[in-house]
Design a protein around this motif. Structure first.
Motif, short mmCIF file in Angstrom:
data_model
loop_
_atom_site.label_atom_id
_atom_site.label_comp_id
_atom_site.label_asym_id
_atom_site.label_seq_id
_atom_site.Cartn_x
_atom_site.Cartn_y
_atom_site.Cartn_z
N LEU A 186 -31.37 -34.69 -0.40
CA LEU A 186 -31.25 -33.55 0.53
C LEU A 186 -32.58 -32.88 0.85
O LEU A 186 -32.62 -31.96 1.66
CB LEU A 186 -30.26 -32.52 -0.02
N ALA B 176 -23.52 -28.76 16.45
CA ALA B 176 -22.46 -28.62 17.43
C ALA B 176 -22.58 -27.30 18.18
O ALA B 176 -21.85 -27.05 19.13
CB ALA B 176 -21.10 -28.72 16.74
N VAL C 180 -33.93 -31.72 4.36
CA VAL C 180 -33.55 -30.46 5.01
C VAL C 180 -34.79 -29.61 5.27
O VAL C 180 -34.83 -28.79 6.18
CB VAL C 180 -32.51 -29.72 4.12
N HIS D 190 -24.91 -29.24 8.67
CA HIS D 190 -25.75 -29.83 9.70
C HIS D 190 -24.94 -30.13 10.96
O HIS D 190 -25.35 -29.81 12.08
CB HIS D 190 -26.40 -31.11 9.16
N GLY D 191 -23.75 -30.71 10.76
CA GLY D 191 -22.90 -31.01 11.90
C GLY D 191 -22.50 -29.75 12.65
O GLY D 191 -22.55 -29.70 13.88
N ILE D 192 -22.14 -28.74 11.90
CA ILE D 192 -21.72 -27.47 12.53
C ILE D 192 -22.89 -26.86 13.29
O ILE D 192 -22.74 -26.39 14.42
CB ILE D 192 -21.18 -26.51 11.45
N LEU E 50 -21.81 -24.43 17.11
CA LEU E 50 -20.70 -23.52 16.85
C LEU E 50 -21.19 -22.18 16.33
O LEU E 50 -20.43 -21.23 16.23
CB LEU E 50 -19.75 -24.15 15.81
N MET F 164 -29.20 -23.91 5.53
CA MET F 164 -28.98 -25.19 4.86
C MET F 164 -29.88 -25.34 3.64
O MET F 164 -29.43 -25.77 2.57
CB MET F 164 -29.24 -26.34 5.84
N VAL G 192 -23.83 -29.86 2.81
CA VAL G 192 -25.02 -29.74 3.64
C VAL G 192 -24.87 -30.58 4.91
O VAL G 192 -25.25 -30.16 6.00
CB VAL G 192 -26.28 -30.14 2.84
N TYR G 193 -24.28 -31.77 4.75
CA TYR G 193 -24.06 -32.62 5.93
C TYR G 193 -23.11 -31.94 6.91
O TYR G 193 -23.33 -31.96 8.12
CB TYR G 193 -23.51 -33.97 5.48
N THR H 58 -36.76 -33.37 11.57
CA THR H 58 -36.34 -32.76 12.82
C THR H 58 -34.83 -32.86 12.95
O THR H 58 -34.25 -33.90 12.65
CB THR H 58 -36.96 -33.52 14.00
N SER H 59 -34.22 -31.76 13.36
CA SER H 59 -32.77 -31.82 13.54
C SER H 59 -32.44 -32.03 15.01
O SER H 59 -33.31 -32.37 15.81
CB SER H 59 -32.13 -30.56 12.99
N CYS H 60 -31.21 -31.76 15.36
CA CYS H 60 -30.73 -32.08 16.69
C CYS H 60 -31.59 -31.42 17.77
O CYS H 60 -32.16 -30.40 17.56
CB CYS H 60 -29.30 -31.60 16.84
N PHE I 287 -23.76 -32.64 -1.14
CA PHE I 287 -24.15 -33.55 -0.06
C PHE I 287 -23.22 -33.38 1.13
O PHE I 287 -23.65 -33.23 2.27
CB PHE I 287 -24.12 -34.99 -0.58
N ARG J 246 -31.58 -23.78 9.68
CA ARG J 246 -32.24 -24.62 8.69
C ARG J 246 -32.42 -23.83 7.39
O ARG J 246 -32.24 -24.38 6.29
CB ARG J 246 -33.60 -25.08 9.22
#
Lengths: 100, 857, 230
Positions: free
Chosen positions: A91, A30, A94, A25-27, A32, A46, A21-22, A98-100, A18, A43
């Motif tokens: 999870l 961002a 994933v 997702h943040g990376i 990066l 992930m 994967v979180y 929808t992501s960022c 968890f 995606r």
């Protein structure tokens, strides 16, 4: 002590997966990892980690020692199933959200 | 013995008898001691275990019964104060333009209401319950670390008094119990109000960490012989889950509080967006604690329910194993839902979905328990005695609170309901339903054991009905108030006449609720003072806590229940235990002795000698209190000096662990000779150190998480390239890590060979590391420049503190060698030092990598 | 015991839940989707409460066999997983439908400070028009609001149009609101932000014409000294 360790193995694996994967997702959000075109690919990464994690859960369930029966057998097994269920349930977004 | 294949084939909970251990326990046979006159045994034990006389005796008490009750009594006082504050809130909100309180005072009052109920009522209450009940239920005489119990209590009391005093002087915290920055930073919240919260709560949390460590160790190492982990009372499983959650859950809060206090005091910009900080870092750390906190509060209450329901239904609980599994699932899952307090901060939908799913999933283990309890009631014959009223109150209230909790886990609905009265309603349904009702059931159940008195008929039932009506009248309608748009934490609503009847209704019933609680308190007072003498074991209970006289004695058991004894109902064993037929009867050696058993199978390992009455915990707590007050006053240099007495007292504390007197083995039962703890490993202290290191690791993880969060997620000014990335710093850090790591080897050799020389080498290595660290600290960037610089400095300080402690431990070992306290048989501080040194080595390596990676980035 | 009155109170609640800040009287599709989600969850919760309390009441009869397979597996595990999965799926589906998308929606800017709001939209002449505590949006089409904060955390909430979104220093958050028809809608700050929190209200005016031609004294009511870009 060994029984306790086996008992928490499944949920501990969930916690690691968890968090991983979180963090991914943040990376990814961002930026990066490069230009935004990577979104779809990211995606997949992930999802790949998630599915590999589910595989690890199954492997853990199979690797649990037979034990002496009774609670000594039942608790680690249940812990393993709790971990697998939690990883699958928490999870799966994933794949769809929808992501960022 | 259950068939080994059965569990495997079904993968499900086989119905296990409530006392599945009887057959297992027969593997471990301990012969009974010959019976002795119970009164003589009582006198012998009481002389050793009782508190000293008079007021001074209260100040020096370390006994778990005394301190557990004192924790709970103090928590009740804070509950009353928090309740009075809530009445002020309701009075203000009864009309739409209330002029009862001004806004500043109103903000202080709702902040203190939440903070008191969380930190000064709920947590100490459950700690007190665990401390008071666990030794009785597990069949031992005290908690593992009695002085720590007392230290925790004094820290709780002093921290709570600091916060209350601030309220009296009108400088109480006013930024909400969640203390979101930037509202709580030095710019937007000048004055000491926020500092009172940060320092006061952290002071109080010393008691939470102390309780967590000793509850963990007591459950794992002090169960009655033969009481396997998988057969212990369910309450112990719940408390084990709770204490482990506290070990991991409180460090993020402590880390966040320290960071915010350092930001306020020294302008280190952890949360300041202008200098690369992030207010969301506070929210993540706060809720990383805050959500597990909800389950930390709920689990002990659920443990009470799992104890009382089968006892009141005259049947074993349905699905013992399934409930243990549910506790495990709650312990873990509750660490994966903190973001549901942050659904509206602008996190992408996918991440919200993870946490929404986890928040929904956590309802499954809760449902498993609820249905196990109802199934138990079907199976048995429920008796509608007073505790059962409160259990029914729990079901009614908590089920509804749980369901609104599921609603709030649903992201779109949360976007509407978040920060409205709907959430206020939900959390009171969960906390009063899931904690206060079970605690009232517990109080009515255990009152005879506490005071030895029967209750006065009638008043308890009346109090229950008034509380139930008052509660639902107050909070049910508040769901609607929230959905009609009323946000939390407002004091006036002149433009919203449609909310007036809702709020007025809540206010009126709120006073009814308070009257109900007052009636409940009156009932308890009447029972304690005017009640008739209670018989032993008035409920015919199945657990060991009733296998003793009422009120309970200072030593709990004249002899400890052995295999085949603890598994019986209380009535069957109370006399044999009182006559000394169990293990380790009496106190023939004039010292406080308890039995230490193995973690899994509870096999007797050794006898631990517990410390007696002492004022040392009081002095230590007071000296920490002086430090806290100086920090509050902004006298930071003096506060630093105030740490010296703290360190000295900790050293004195350690001196108290030195072996003294007769160290020969003890005959606990015919043919069962056990070494005393100085000669045996692993000791209780070692288990306690491991528990503490778990918490310490969680603290480090919180700080590293913070650094990662600021580096990855925060959008802010990029820091100027970090200095300290130069080759010389890298080299210095590498040498520090190497010195600390070599220290592990030195400590290990010192422990194995009882070598004073190696202890000296260890001290020298630690001092070398400290000297080099001073150089590294000097080379770090100005921590006020950028949040990441500040967090790197904090990580470096974390290492400094740990190496300092390691150095002190090696010096302590040298002192023990000098006093000839370390012998071939007695290892003294050496094993503890080795473990601490090992942890420090790993931690410093991690920090070095983080600092160097940051500098390179 | 308590579940039944909650059902009986339903008509009363429906009548009572109107109001300028009520999430239960939606005036746009986003808020309407969430309101329906609420009513569906409320119905389910009421049924479940009655069910659990009925089972509890039946527990007070004579002892009868209770099997772990039924109570723990059947009710505790699978029944709850089924219900929860359905609720979660509905929540994610609604959530996906109401998210802001890159579809060229009108974008306005909401900047929160202690204690008030400065809103910015693009006027007819292409210039930015600012107004304090009054947000202008077009009616009948989605509007994305960029939410920022000046000092501490606030939260942008127009209950009849959509859920809330926090205004956080250093961040720009995007939320989508939709008003079905022209009119004025009430909004407020939902996150505690200090002494002026209770009075940190604003209005949203939805216009049939976009961009609206505002009277001179309506336009640019904002304090000109305030820097509104984060």
């Amino acid at each position: 002590m060994r029984l306790l360790a086996l008992f928490i193995a499944g949920p501990a694996l969930w916690a690691v997966l968890f968090a991983a994967v979180y963090a991914l997702h943040g990376i990814g959000c961002a930026g990066l990892t490069g230009p935004e075109s990577l979104g779809g690919l990211w995606r997949l990464v992930m999802a790949g980690v998630w599915i590999a994690g589910l595989g690890a859960h199954v492997a853990l369930l199979r690797a649990l020692p037979a034990g002496r029966g009774g609670a000594d057998r039942w608790l680690p097994l249940t812990g393993g199933w709790i971990g697998l269920g939690a990883s699958a349930f928490t999870l799966f977004p994933v794949l769809i959200a929808t992501s960022c | 013995m259950t068939d080994a294949t059965q569990g495997a084939a079904s993968g499900g909970p086989d119905e296990s008898p409530a006392r599945p251990g009887v057959q297992e326990a027969e593997e471990l046979a301990i012969p009974r001691n010959p019976p002795r006159p119970a009164l003589a045994l009582h006198r012998e034990l009481h002389r050793v275990w009782a508190n000293d006389r008079g007021l001074w005796g209260q100040l020096t008490a370390v006994n778990h019964t005394t301190l557990g009750l004192r924790f709970m009594g103090t928590a009740l006082v804070f509950f009353a104060i928090g309740g009075l504050l809530s009445m002020l809130i309701r009075a203000q909100l009864a009309t739409h333009d209330g002029a009862f309180l001004d806004t500043e005072l109103y903000n202080q009052i709702f902040t203190m209401h939440g903070s008191i109920m969380m930190f000064l009522f709920a947590i100490p209450m459950l700690e007190g319950l665990g401390i008071w009940l666990l030794p009785k239920m597990l069949g031992t005489r005290d908690m593992a670390f009695p002085r720590l119990t007392a230290l925790g209590y004094w820290c709780y009391l002093f921290g709570g008094l600091i916060m209350l005093t601030a309220l009296l002087f009108g400088v109480a915290p006013r930024d909400g119990w969640f203390m979101y920055t930037p509202l709580s930073d030095a710019t937007h919240s000048p004055g000491i109000n926020a500092d009172v919260w940060l320092l006061g709560v952290t002071f109080v949390e010393i008691s939470a960490m102390a309780a967590a460590v000793e509850i963990t160790v007591t459950i794992l190492r002090q169960r009655a012989p033969g009481m396997k982990l998988t057969e212990m009372p369910l309450f112990a499983w719940y408390m084990l889950g709770t204490s482990v959650m506290m070990l991991v859950g409180f460090p993020p809060l402590i880390a966040a509080s320290v960071l915010l206090e350092v930001e306020r005091a020294f302008d280190w910009p952890f949360f300041d967006v202008v200098r690369g900080g992030d207010p969301l870092l506070w929210q993540h750390l706060f809720w990383l604690f805050g959500h597990p906190e909800v389950y930390i509060i709920f689990l002990p209450a659920a443990g009470v329910l799992s104890t009382l329901i089968p006892a009141l239904c005259r049947t074993p609980i349905l699905g013992y194993n399934a409930i243990v599994a549910a506790v495990l699932a709650l312990v873990f899952l509750s660490f994966g839902l903190w973001v549901h307090h942050m659904f509206t901060v602008g996190i992408p939908h996918m991440a919200l979905a993870f946490f929404s799913a986890a928040s929904v999933l956590v309802a499954v283990p809760t449902a498993v328990q609820v249905f196990a309890w109802i199934g138990t009631m079907w199976k048995g014959q429920p008796e509608l005695k007073l505790p059962m009223y409160h259990i029914l109150g729990f079901f009614l209230t908590f089920v509804m609170g749980g369901l609104t909790g599921v609603m709030l886990a649903i992201v779109p609905f949360n976007w509407q309901a978040h920060d409205t009265a709907f959430v206020t309603a939900h959390l009171h349904y969960v906390l009063i339903g899931g904690f206060v009702f079970p605690m009232m059931a517990a109080a009515t159940w255990w009152m005879p054991l506490i005071f030895g008195k029967r209750r006065i008929k009638g008043l308890g039932e009346a109090a229950f009905w008034v509380i139930l009506i008052g509660f639902h009248g107050t909070f049910f309608i508040m769901h609607l108030t929230g959905l009609m748009g009323m946000p939390r934490r407002i004091d006036v609503y002149p433009d919203n006449p449609e909310w007036v009847w809702l709020n007025l209704t809540s206010s009126i019933f709120g006073f009814v609720l308070t009257i109900g609680f007052a009636m409940f308190a009156l009932d308890m007072i009447l029972q304690a003072t005017l009640g008739k003498r209670s018989a032993r074991d008035p409920w015919g209970a199945p657990t060991l806590d009733w296998a003793m006289p009422v009120p309970s004695t200072s030593y709990n058991f004249a002899s400890l229940p052995g295999p085949g004894m603890w598994a019986r109902v209380a009535a069957d064993v109370v006399l044999p235990l009182a006559r000394g037929e169990g293990v380790l009867p009496g106190a023939p050696r004039g010292r406080r002795e308890v039995l230490v058993t193995s973690v899994g199978g509870a096999r007797p390992q050794h006898v631990a000698l517990l410390p007696g009455n002492t004022a040392l915990p009081l002095w230590l707590a007071a000296s920490i209190g002086v430090f806290v007050l100086l920090m509050l006053a902004g006298a930071y240099a003096l506060a630093g000096i105030a740490l010296i007495p703290v360190a000295v007292l900790v050293w004195v504390w350690g001196r108290g662990l030195a072996p003294a007197g007769d160290l020969s083995p003890v005959e606990a039962a015919p043919g069962l000779r056990l070494p005393i703890h100085h000669h045996a490993r692993p000791s209780l202290s070692q288990s306690g150190l491991f528990a503490l290191l778990v918490a310490d690791g969680a603290l480090l993880a919180s700080l590293v998480f913070g650094l990662a969060f600021l580096s990855v997620v925060t959008v802010g000014p990029v820091p100027a390239p970090a200095g300290g990335g130069g080759a010389d710093t890298v080299t210095l850090l590498a040498v520090v890590v190497a010195a600390v790591a070599l220290g592990v080897g030195a400590a290990g050799r010192a422990a194995r060979r009882r070598s004073v020389a190696w202890a000296g080498v260890g001290l020298a290595l630690n001092l070398l590391a400290l000297a080099l660290l001073a150089v590294v600290l000097g080379g770090l960037d100005d921590p006020t420049r950028h949040a990441r610089d500040a967090l790197r400095a904090v990580l470096a300080a974390y290492v400094v503190v740990h190496v300092l402690v390691a150095a002190a431990m090696s010096a302590f070992a040298l002192d023990q060698f000098r006093r000839a306290e370390i012998t071939a048989e007695v290892a003294g501080v050496l094993p503890a030092w080795r473990h601490w040194q090992g942890f420090t080595a790993v931690a410093s390596a991690l920090v070095a990598v983080a600092v160097i990676a940051q500098a390179g980035a | 015991m308590r579940g039944l009155p909650s059902l009986l109170m339903l008509p009363l609640m429906l009548a009572a839940c109107d109001g300028p800040l009520s999430a239960l009287s939606p005036r746009g599709p986003v808020a309407a989707e969430i309101a329906w989600l609420w009513w569906a969850m409320l119905a389910g919760a009421a049924v479940l409460t009655v069910l659990v309390l009925a089972l509890l009441a039946m527990g007070f009869g004579a002892p009868r066999p209770a099997r772990a397979r039924v109570w723990i597996h059947g009710m505790g595990l699978w029944f709850s997983v089924a219900v929860l999965t359905a609720v979660l799926a509905a929540g994610l589906w609604v959530g996906e439908r109401i998210l802001p998308r890159d579809d060229g929606a009108v974008t306005v800017h909401a900047h929160a400070w202690q204690w008030g709001w400065t809103f910015t939209h693009t006027g007819p002449d292409g210039a930015e028009v600012r107004s304090d505590n009054l947000l202008h949006i077009p009616a009948g089409q989605p509007v994305d609001v960029l939410v920022t904060a000046e000092d501490v955390i606030h939260s942008f909430w127009v209950p009849q149009l959509a859920g809330k979104l926090d205004a956080i220093p250093g961040r720009t958050n995007r939320t989508r609101i939709v008003a079905d028809s022209p009119g004025t809608y009430a909004g407020l700050c939902a996150e505690f932000c200090g002494l002026g929190h209770a009075r940190m209200r604003f209005n949203v005016e939805a216009h049939a014409e976009w961009p609206p031609l505002l009277a001179a004294d309506d336009a640019d009511t904002a304090d000109p000294d305030r820097e509104v870009r984060p």
